[in-house]
Scaffold this active site. Structure first.
Site, PDB file in Angstrom:
ATOM      1  N   ARG A  10       0.856  -1.183   0.000  1.00 29.29           N
ATOM      2  CA  ARG A  10       0.000   0.000   0.000  1.00 29.29           C
ATOM      3  C   ARG A  10       0.894   1.236   0.000  1.00 29.29           C
ATOM      4  NH1 ARG A  10      -3.127  -0.890   5.347  1.00 29.29           N
ATOM      5  NH2 ARG A  10      -4.206   1.033   4.757  1.00 29.29           N
ATOM      6  N   ASP A  81      -3.436  -6.854  10.045  1.00 29.34           N
ATOM      7  CA  ASP A  81      -4.466  -6.597   9.034  1.00 29.34           C
ATOM      8  C   ASP A  81      -4.829  -7.841   8.226  1.00 29.34           C
ATOM      9  OD1 ASP A  81      -4.670  -3.925   9.703  1.00 29.34           O
ATOM     10  OD2 ASP A  81      -3.264  -3.244   8.172  1.00 29.34           O
ATOM     11  N   THR A 122     -10.137   6.296  17.256  1.00 29.31           N
ATOM     12  CA  THR A 122      -9.721   4.944  16.892  1.00 29.31           C
ATOM     13  C   THR A 122     -10.710   4.360  15.900  1.00 29.31           C
ATOM     14  OG1 THR A 122      -9.286   2.688  17.686  1.00 29.31           O
ATOM     15  CG2 THR A 122     -10.930   3.956  18.889  1.00 29.31           C
ATOM     16  N   SER A 124     -10.726   0.894  15.636  1.00 31.07           N
ATOM     17  CA  SER A 124     -10.658  -0.508  16.042  1.00 31.07           C
ATOM     18  C   SER A 124     -11.804  -0.886  16.971  1.00 31.07           C
ATOM     19  CB  SER A 124      -9.320  -0.764  16.753  1.00 31.07           C
ATOM     20  OG  SER A 124      -9.362  -1.927  17.536  1.00 31.07           O
ATOM     21  N   GLY A 145      -7.908   6.567   7.917  1.00 34.35           N
ATOM     22  CA  GLY A 145      -6.882   7.208   7.104  1.00 34.35           C
ATOM     23  C   GLY A 145      -5.517   6.820   7.619  1.00 34.35           C
ATOM     24  N   ASN A 146      -4.467   7.268   6.908  1.00 34.07           N
ATOM     25  CA  ASN A 146      -3.123   6.934   7.374  1.00 34.07           C
ATOM     26  C   ASN A 146      -2.798   7.699   8.654  1.00 34.07           C
ATOM     27  OD1 ASN A 146      -2.054   9.564   6.678  1.00 34.07           O
ATOM     28  ND2 ASN A 146      -1.962   8.901   4.550  1.00 34.07           N
ATOM     29  N   GLN A 148      -0.679   9.985   9.435  1.00 34.66           N
ATOM     30  CA  GLN A 148      -0.544  11.442   9.318  1.00 34.66           C
ATOM     31  C   GLN A 148      -1.915  12.114   9.239  1.00 34.66           C
ATOM     32  OE1 GLN A 148       1.251   9.152   7.535  1.00 34.66           O
ATOM     33  NE2 GLN A 148       3.110   9.457   8.736  1.00 34.66           N
ATOM     34  N   THR A 149      -2.842  11.501   8.514  1.00 30.69           N
ATOM     35  CA  THR A 149      -4.211  12.027   8.405  1.00 30.69           C
ATOM     36  C   THR A 149      -4.901  12.008   9.761  1.00 30.69           C
ATOM     37  OG1 THR A 149      -4.407  11.287   6.113  1.00 30.69           O
ATOM     38  CG2 THR A 149      -6.460  11.692   7.299  1.00 30.69           C
ATOM     39  N   ARG A 150      -4.720  10.930  10.505  1.00 39.04           N
ATOM     40  CA  ARG A 150      -5.346  10.819  11.825  1.00 39.04           C
ATOM     41  C   ARG A 150      -4.822  11.898  12.775  1.00 39.04           C
ATOM     42  NH1 ARG A 150      -6.050   4.337  13.045  1.00 39.04           N
ATOM     43  NH2 ARG A 150      -6.408   3.724  10.890  1.00 39.04           N
ATOM     44  N   CYS A 239     -10.826  -7.754  10.984  1.00 36.10           N
ATOM     45  CA  CYS A 239     -10.563  -6.482  11.675  1.00 36.10           C
ATOM     46  C   CYS A 239     -11.768  -5.988  12.473  1.00 36.10           C
ATOM     47  CB  CYS A 239     -10.185  -5.405  10.660  1.00 36.10           C
ATOM     48  SG  CYS A 239      -8.918  -5.872   9.489  1.00 36.10           S
TER      49      CYS A 239
END
Length: 309
Positions: A10, A81, A122, A124, A145-146, A148-150, A239
């Site tokens: 990814r 994952d 989160t 999860s 999101g990744n 950095q986005t979070r 997940c």
């Protein structure tokens, strides 16, 4: 001349860290490597929870398509994952050495604590359900999101802190933002948390397969994750199912702790089993049997019923 190994991954910074790490292991073993970036459904759909998308293959399907047609030789995934049952024609041949397994709180605010009335970000279900069980006063908000986005969403005021895996925060060099490392007894991690899994098509050249496995597989980590994944396989956990397991190796013995927590957090089953390290799958099955016998099957069935509505 060394054979060129194409590594599918990814495109997030964390996924690329994992891919470059695997590339480094392959180079040390005398293999040449090239990284191929692939977009997955889980990366494209960011406004819907993973549970609603359907957890099976959400971060793996597109990589598996390219493994099958030979555009890439191996796919690199966060082991946590990976679904418990791979589609026919695929196998995991290596697990890299595991990072520290803990969940952590990441924030600019050093005073953030689970003892306070905070809002945590989160995506999860395991973490949300665990919070509901041990810290019901803590509120959560869906954040995808990744990494950095979070963090950007947190900085914009969506939440006070993020609840993440230590491995991801550490690998992305956010150690300075870790305000708490959470207890493994309460926040027992997702199966495989902290390791990178190497997936290939079964039809890959067996000589190349052996070279990749020899270069990348960490034996202790592999034994631990085989036990954890065997447990997950019985529960058919993806997940979106709040199950947890963590195996540790002591001499020639594996100690496997795992369980399940209801979506509302009211019920939580956690059991420890121990057995020979040379039979990790048997130990995972034993844990699953004991969790089911202790009421875990009823909790699991209720979770699946709720998620399928």
């Amino acid at each position: 001349m060394s054979q060129l190994v194409k590594i599918g991954t990814r495109g997030s910074k964390l996924a690329l860290w994992q891919a470059y790490h695997v590339e480094e292991l392959l180079l040390k073993a005398g293999l040449k490597a090239e990284i191929v970036i692939i977009d997955t459904k889980g990366d494209q759909i960011l406004d819907v929870s993973i549970a609603k998308i359907g957890s099976k293959g959400v971060f793996t399907q597109e990589l598996e398509d390219q493994l099958l047609d030979g555009r890439i030789d191996l796919a690199v995934h966060s082991a946590k994952d990976m679904q418990s049952n791979l589609p026919e024609g695929f196998e995991i041949i290596a697990f890299t050495e595991r990072e520290k397994e803990n969940d952590v709180l990441v924030s600019h605010d050093k005073s953030v604590s689970l003892k306070k009335n905070v809002v945590l970000g989160t995506s999860s279900t395991r973490r949300v359900s665990t919070l509901k069980h041990f810290y019901p006063h803590v509120k959560t908000v869906e954040v995808r999101g990744n990494l950095q986005t979070r963090i950007r969403k947190m900085e914009e005021g969506l939440c006070d802190a993020l609840l993440l895996a230590y491995a991801g925060a550490h690998r992305m060099e956010y150690d300075h933002m870790i305000v708490a490392e959470l207890d493994l007894d309460e926040f027992t991690p997702a199966v495989g948390q902290g390791s990178v899994a190497i997936e290939v098509a079964e039809k890959l050249d067996p000589v190349l397969k052996t070279k990749i496995a020899t270069a990348c597989n960490h034996l202790e980590t592999s034994l631990r994750l085989r036990a954890e994944r065997a447990y997950l396989r019985v529960l058919e956990g993806g997940c979106s199912i709040p199950v947890f397991a963590l195996a540790n190796l002591l001499g020639d013995q594996l100690i496997l702790k795992g369980g399940i927590v209801s979506l509302d957090g009211k019920e939580r089953i956690s059991i420890v089993v121990e057995g020979n390290a040379d039979q990790p799958e048997k130990l995972g099955q034993e844990l699953a049997d004991k969790v089911f016998a202790s009421g875990g099957k009823v909790i699991l069935d209720q979770i699946k019923l709720t998620l399928n509505k």
